[in-house]
Each structure stands twice: as C-alpha cells, then as structure tokens.
Design an enzyme around this catalytic site. Structure first.
Site, mmCIF file in Angstrom:
data_model
loop_
_atom_site.group_PDB
_atom_site.id
_atom_site.type_symbol
_atom_site.label_atom_id
_atom_site.label_comp_id
_atom_site.label_asym_id
_atom_site.label_seq_id
_atom_site.Cartn_x
_atom_site.Cartn_y
_atom_site.Cartn_z
ATOM 1 N N GLU A 1 -3.071 5.441 1.851
ATOM 2 C CA GLU A 1 -2.927 4.315 0.937
ATOM 3 C C GLU A 1 -1.869 4.650 -0.104
ATOM 4 O O GLU A 1 -1.929 5.694 -0.747
ATOM 5 C CB GLU A 1 -4.255 4.027 0.235
ATOM 6 C CG GLU A 1 -5.384 3.806 1.215
ATOM 7 C CD GLU A 1 -6.564 3.108 0.574
ATOM 8 O OE1 GLU A 1 -6.363 2.371 -0.406
ATOM 9 O OE2 GLU A 1 -7.680 3.322 1.075
ATOM 10 N N ASN B 1 -1.779 -0.003 2.682
ATOM 11 C CA ASN B 1 -2.321 0.900 3.701
ATOM 12 C C ASN B 1 -1.355 0.979 4.875
ATOM 13 O O ASN B 1 -0.807 -0.038 5.294
ATOM 14 C CB ASN B 1 -3.665 0.371 4.196
ATOM 15 C CG ASN B 1 -4.737 0.423 3.126
ATOM 16 O OD1 ASN B 1 -4.492 0.019 1.986
ATOM 17 N ND2 ASN B 1 -5.893 0.920 3.468
ATOM 18 N N THR C 1 -3.171 -0.892 -3.131
ATOM 19 C CA THR C 1 -2.647 0.202 -2.307
ATOM 20 C C THR C 1 -2.234 -0.365 -0.963
ATOM 21 O O THR C 1 -3.037 -0.995 -0.279
ATOM 22 C CB THR C 1 -3.705 1.288 -2.077
ATOM 23 O OG1 THR C 1 -4.858 0.718 -1.443
ATOM 24 C CG2 THR C 1 -4.101 1.949 -3.380
HETATM 25 P P1 ADP Z 1 -5.788 -3.840 1.286
HETATM 26 O O1 ADP Z 1 -7.187 -3.389 1.298
HETATM 27 O O2 ADP Z 1 -5.474 -4.877 2.326
HETATM 28 O O3 ADP Z 1 -4.850 -2.666 1.342
HETATM 29 P P2 ADP Z 1 -5.276 -4.010 -1.543
HETATM 30 O O4 ADP Z 1 -6.210 -4.684 -2.485
HETATM 31 O O5 ADP Z 1 -5.243 -2.502 -1.555
HETATM 32 O O6 ADP Z 1 -5.587 -4.577 -0.113
HETATM 33 O O7 ADP Z 1 -3.828 -4.572 -1.834
HETATM 34 C C1 ADP Z 1 -2.758 -3.999 -1.127
HETATM 35 C C2 ADP Z 1 -1.648 -4.969 -0.826
HETATM 36 O O8 ADP Z 1 -1.124 -5.467 -2.052
HETATM 37 C C3 ADP Z 1 -0.519 -4.248 -0.133
HETATM 38 O O9 ADP Z 1 -0.655 -4.265 1.283
HETATM 39 C C4 ADP Z 1 0.698 -5.010 -0.603
HETATM 40 O O10 ADP Z 1 0.981 -6.063 0.304
HETATM 41 C C5 ADP Z 1 0.276 -5.605 -1.937
HETATM 42 N N1 ADP Z 1 0.841 -4.937 -3.134
HETATM 43 C C6 ADP Z 1 1.283 -5.613 -4.221
HETATM 44 N N2 ADP Z 1 1.739 -4.787 -5.154
HETATM 45 C C7 ADP Z 1 1.598 -3.520 -4.674
HETATM 46 C C8 ADP Z 1 1.906 -2.228 -5.206
HETATM 47 N N3 ADP Z 1 2.470 -2.076 -6.429
HETATM 48 N N4 ADP Z 1 1.640 -1.150 -4.439
HETATM 49 C C9 ADP Z 1 1.073 -1.300 -3.220
HETATM 50 N N5 ADP Z 1 0.757 -2.496 -2.669
HETATM 51 C C10 ADP Z 1 1.011 -3.620 -3.381
HETATM 52 MG MG MG Z 2 -5.190 -0.962 0.084
#
Ligand code: ADP
Ligand code: MG
Length: 199
Positions: A130, A37, A35
């Site tokens: 998110e 953020n 997601t």
């Molecule tokens: P965080 O806690 O930093 O948000 P996540 O595990 O939720 O980490 O991963 C989110 C990150 O993954 C996003 O900020 C983006 O850079 C990347 N990402 C890759 N594919 C997607 C997707 N399909 N939708 C949203 N984010 C994605």
């Molecule tokens: Mg996230």
C-alpha cells in the site's frame, strides 16, 4: 565525518511496479490516509520477494489514469458515489486548474511512504503493498500504473491496539519520509527516468 553524505544502502534502491488496484476501502475511509494498493506480484519485479514487512519510503512515478473500465458487477456496499455535477463535464470538474491537452497531467513523480505486510491491525490473510503518495489528488486513480523506487526502511509493522496510535505512527512515517527524501543523495532518485518510463 569525511566524504559525501551517504545515500541508500543495499538492498536499496528496490524497484517495483504495478497497477493501482482496489484494496479494502479502508485507507481513506477509516484512517483518512488513502493508500494506493498494488498487487503483491509486483514484488517479484524488483527481485525483492523476501523483503521484510514494514514501512518504507521512496519515490513513486504515477501514470495516467486509463479510461474507466465497465462498472464492476457488484458495487461495494455503503460506498458513496462522487457527487454529480450536471453543469460541468466530469474531467473539467476533476482538475479545473490544469492547462494540459486533457485534464490528466500525469505522469509525474511524488514522494511516497508505503507499507509491505500482513496488516496485523486488520488481521489480513494476504500480504499487501500500500502506497501513500505525499500529494493531494482531486480524484482517485485506480488502474493507473505506479513505478516505485524504495530507498529506505522506516519501521517494522506493529500490531496496533488502537486506530489512533496507528494513525499517529503513519503521520510520523510521512514526516520521516519527507525529511529523508529532501536529502540530496535520496532526492536524485526522484529524477531517474526509470520512474516515468513507459507511463
Ligand atoms: P483502497 O482500499 O481501494 O486502496 P483507499 O481508501 O486506500 O482505498 O484509497 C486509495 C485510493 O485513493 C487509491 O487507489 C487512489 O486511487 C486514491 N488516492 C487519492 N489520493 C491518494 C494519495 N495521496 N495516495 C494514494 N492514493 C490516493
Ligand atoms: Mg488502500
């Protein structure tokens, strides 16, 4: 029933925009659903500070990823860095099939499902936005700008007792969002120039 198929009803569409910031590193790692953020301050842009917590769907415009900032002072512990590919330039490795002048084909518009809320499952103390884009990306895009048109509400937030039921519901949310956005009066919003304006 008479008349054209119904589109989004007030307060939708809601629009908001913001940079993709680091979250808690839990979307991908724990749930298998990344997601992106964005800061809660983005909510004020659309005049929708009071929106109910819950799961929404709509369209997302995603800008190009800016050049990487200097590394953060403290790397999050336990994070696995992407594997080094010494034989290939990093950009080529990230998107080998693209024929653009650079390897980053964005801006582009994607269907999305998003949550606005307090994340009761994680006992968060701050509100979060998110966004899960319904697309498979070769790399993360922290720092890129997201422009969101929210077209409908799927469900309120629930307090999950198990991670499995949370994941199951998110899978259902994704299906609902995909089907809703296929309908013409919702699909047209994905073509609005606003989604990629300034990206
Ligand atoms: P965080 O806690 O930093 O948000 P996540 O595990 O939720 O980490 O991963 C989110 C990150 O993954 C996003 O900020 C983006 O850079 C990347 N990402 C890759 N594919 C997607 C997707 N399909 N939708 C949203 N984010 C994605
Ligand atoms: Mg996230």
């Amino acid at each position: 029933m008479v008349g054209p198929p119904a589109g989004p009803e007030p307060p939708f569409p809601l629009r908001l925009t913001g940079p993709v910031i680091a979250g808690f590193g839990r979307g991908s790692k724990e749930l298998g659903i990344p997601t992106a953020n964005i800061p809660v301050s983005g909510l004020s842009v659309g005049g929708c500070e009071d929106v109910e917590s819950g799961v929404y769907y709509g369209w997302a415009g995603l800008g190009r990823t800016p050049p990487p900032p200097p590394p953060p002072p403290e790397e999050r512990e336990g994070e696995i860095p992407p594997p080094a590919e010494p034989d290939k330039p990093a950009a080529a490795a990230a998107a080998p099939e693209e024929e653009e002048e650079d390897s980053d084909p964005r801006p582009a518009v994607y269907p999305m499902v998003m949550s606005i809320g307090w994340n009761p499952y994680y006992k968060n103390s701050v509100r979060s936005i998110e966004v899960h884009l319904l697309h498979s990306f070769p790399a993360t895009f922290y720092g890129a700008t997201l422009r969101l048109t929210i077209l409908g509400f799927i469900r309120p937030e629930y307090d999950y007792v198990s991670k499995d039921s949370l994941i199951e519901d998110i899978r259902t949310d994704i299906d609902v969002a995909r089907r809703c956005l296929e309908r013409e009066p919702y699909g047209v919003f994905g073509k609005e120039p606003w989604l990629v304006e300034g990206l």
